[in-house]
Enzyme design. Structure first.
Site, PDB file in Angstrom:
ATOM      1  N   ASP A 172      -1.152  -6.218  -0.506  1.00  0.00           N
ATOM      2  CA  ASP A 172      -1.297  -5.561   0.791  1.00  0.00           C
ATOM      3  C   ASP A 172      -2.747  -5.125   1.003  1.00  0.00           C
ATOM      4  O   ASP A 172      -3.316  -4.420   0.147  1.00  0.00           O
ATOM      5  CB  ASP A 172      -0.417  -4.294   0.770  1.00  0.00           C
ATOM      6  CG  ASP A 172       0.280  -4.047   2.072  1.00  0.00           C
ATOM      7  OD1 ASP A 172       0.062  -4.800   3.034  1.00  0.00           O
ATOM      8  OD2 ASP A 172       1.093  -3.096   2.117  1.00  0.00           O
ATOM      9  N   ASP A 214       0.837  -1.205   0.000  1.00  0.00           N
ATOM     10  CA  ASP A 214       0.000   0.000   0.000  1.00  0.00           C
ATOM     11  C   ASP A 214       0.871   1.254   0.000  1.00  0.00           C
ATOM     12  O   ASP A 214       0.372   2.384  -0.026  1.00  0.00           O
ATOM     13  CB  ASP A 214      -1.030  -0.008   1.144  1.00  0.00           C
ATOM     14  CG  ASP A 214      -0.398  -0.001   2.516  1.00  0.00           C
ATOM     15  OD1 ASP A 214       0.839  -0.109   2.614  1.00  0.00           O
ATOM     16  OD2 ASP A 214      -1.157   0.102   3.512  1.00  0.00           O
ATOM     17  N   SER A 215       2.202   1.058  -0.022  1.00  0.00           N
ATOM     18  CA  SER A 215       3.123   2.175  -0.278  1.00  0.00           C
ATOM     19  C   SER A 215       2.848   2.751  -1.656  1.00  0.00           C
ATOM     20  O   SER A 215       3.354   3.811  -2.008  1.00  0.00           O
ATOM     21  CB  SER A 215       4.579   1.711  -0.173  1.00  0.00           C
ATOM     22  OG  SER A 215       4.791   0.548  -0.950  1.00  0.00           O
ATOM     23  N   GLU A 246       9.320  -4.103  10.302  1.00  0.00           N
ATOM     24  CA  GLU A 246       9.710  -2.808   9.737  1.00  0.00           C
ATOM     25  C   GLU A 246      10.254  -1.890  10.830  1.00  0.00           C
ATOM     26  O   GLU A 246       9.619  -1.707  11.878  1.00  0.00           O
ATOM     27  CB  GLU A 246       8.501  -2.152   9.040  1.00  0.00           C
ATOM     28  CG  GLU A 246       8.849  -0.788   8.457  1.00  0.00           C
ATOM     29  CD  GLU A 246       7.817  -0.235   7.472  1.00  0.00           C
ATOM     30  OE1 GLU A 246       6.824  -0.918   7.175  1.00  0.00           O
ATOM     31  OE2 GLU A 246       8.022   0.899   7.005  1.00  0.00           O
ATOM     32  N   GLU A 293      -1.278  -5.416   8.390  1.00  0.00           N
ATOM     33  CA  GLU A 293      -0.476  -4.825   9.460  1.00  0.00           C
ATOM     34  C   GLU A 293      -1.125  -5.047  10.822  1.00  0.00           C
ATOM     35  O   GLU A 293      -2.346  -5.045  10.935  1.00  0.00           O
ATOM     36  CB  GLU A 293      -0.358  -3.306   9.228  1.00  0.00           C
ATOM     37  CG  GLU A 293       0.424  -2.933   7.997  1.00  0.00           C
ATOM     38  CD  GLU A 293       0.575  -1.418   7.836  1.00  0.00           C
ATOM     39  OE1 GLU A 293       0.267  -0.659   8.776  1.00  0.00           O
ATOM     40  OE2 GLU A 293       1.002  -1.008   6.738  1.00  0.00           O
ATOM     41  N   LYS A 335      -1.078  -9.429   2.704  1.00  0.00           N
ATOM     42  CA  LYS A 335      -0.338  -8.959   3.881  1.00  0.00           C
ATOM     43  C   LYS A 335      -1.230  -8.007   4.644  1.00  0.00           C
ATOM     44  O   LYS A 335      -2.016  -7.272   4.042  1.00  0.00           O
ATOM     45  CB  LYS A 335       0.950  -8.241   3.464  1.00  0.00           C
ATOM     46  CG  LYS A 335       1.725  -7.679   4.651  1.00  0.00           C
ATOM     47  CD  LYS A 335       3.090  -7.165   4.248  1.00  0.00           C
ATOM     48  CE  LYS A 335       3.114  -5.752   3.741  1.00  0.00           C
ATOM     49  NZ  LYS A 335       2.561  -4.727   4.646  1.00  0.00           N
TER      50      LYS A 335
END
Ligand code: KIV
Length: 266
Positions: free
Chosen positions: A81, A42-43, A179, A112, A110
């Site tokens: 993501d 999602d960057s 991270e 978070e 993925k």
């Protein structure tokens, strides 16, 4: 192509490589270079869409990128993501959104978060959706964390990270992104965990590494934290090429004779 079992079996045997990609040609180049896993992160919000953070990213934007990446890299393991609020509000929504990524070709998703997301991981894994976890600095929590800070500096934070990693592994993540984590904490997690850790700013001892493509290629030069290495300097190379194009078009030297079509050649 690697699969979840193979990725897990490589822990302790060799380092795993992962990079982000968001478009067809990026994915083609990553596959050609032999990267193990492509993360459609999602960057994308930061490096493709110019948002200040990842919070505005929505499923539709991610799905366009995931399907382009799958077309560009048909033989590489692709992880999609889950963007902010695509999995937190209900298990039903999490399954629908994660499943929709698999329907368009992703091999895994993925998400978070630590202990607060284990019930979501349990649920996705039970429906056959492979999940990669992500702890440490979790950009979707930027407003709560109060900025992009290195994690694991004090004992409570260290214990929280270790506890979260163990619970996520118990819930069935096949791999875990760490991270911006202090190196000895990520080393301890890596040694304890049965699944591979993939580090970004988490030191040398993780089972694999990931970087954001625009950072490592030197396209995003506005923000270069210590953990990023520029393996190329594409921003200056692109600016140089485009300036040359502008100059040649203005001067009338492009297109040249070899660039034009003539009746005799047809
Ligand atoms: O979105 C992303 O690119 C990521 C990586 C930084 C791991 O989550």
């Amino acid at each position: 192509m690697l699969d979840v079992k193979k990725i897990m079996s490589l822990k302790g045997k060799r380092k795993l490589t992962m990079l982000t990609a968001y478009s067809y040609f990026q994915a083609r180049m990553l596959e050609e270079a032999g990267v193990d896993m492509i993360l459609v992160g999602d960057s994308l919000g930061n490096v493709m869409l110019g948002y200040d953070n990842t919070l505005p990213v929505v499923m539709e934007e991610m799905k366009i990128a995931v399907s382009a990446v799958r077309r560009g890299a048909p033989n590489t393991f692709v992880i999609a993501d889950l963007p902010f609020l695509s999995y937190q509000t209900s298990l039903e929504k999490a399954v629908e959104n994660a499943g929709s990524f698999l329907k368009i070709g992703a091999n895994a998703v993925k998400l978070e978060g630590g202990t607060e997301v284990t019930s979501i991981v349990d649920c996705l894994v039970s429906f056959g959706i492979p999940v990669m976890g992500h702890i440490g600095l979790t950009p979707q929590y930027v407003n709560a964390i109060g900025g992009y800070r290195v994690q694991g500096k004090d004992q409570p934070s260290r214990e929280r990270l270790i506890g979260s990693s163990e619970e996520l592994a118990r819930s069935g993540v096949f791999s875990l992104v760490l991270e911006l984590v202090i190196e000895d904490v990520s080393q301890q997690i890596t040694e304890k965990l049965p699944v591979p850790t993939i580090g970004i700013g988490a030191g040398r001892f993780c089972d694999g590494q990931v970087l954001v493509l625009h950072d490592m290629l030197g396209i995003n030069t506005e923000f270069t934290p210590k953990f990023v290495k520029h393996f190329a300097h594409l921003r200056s190379e692109v600016v140089r090429a485009v300036s040359k194009y502008v100059e040649e078009v203005k001067a009338g030297s492009f297109p040249a004779e070899e660039n034009v079509f003539k009746k005799e050649e047809m």
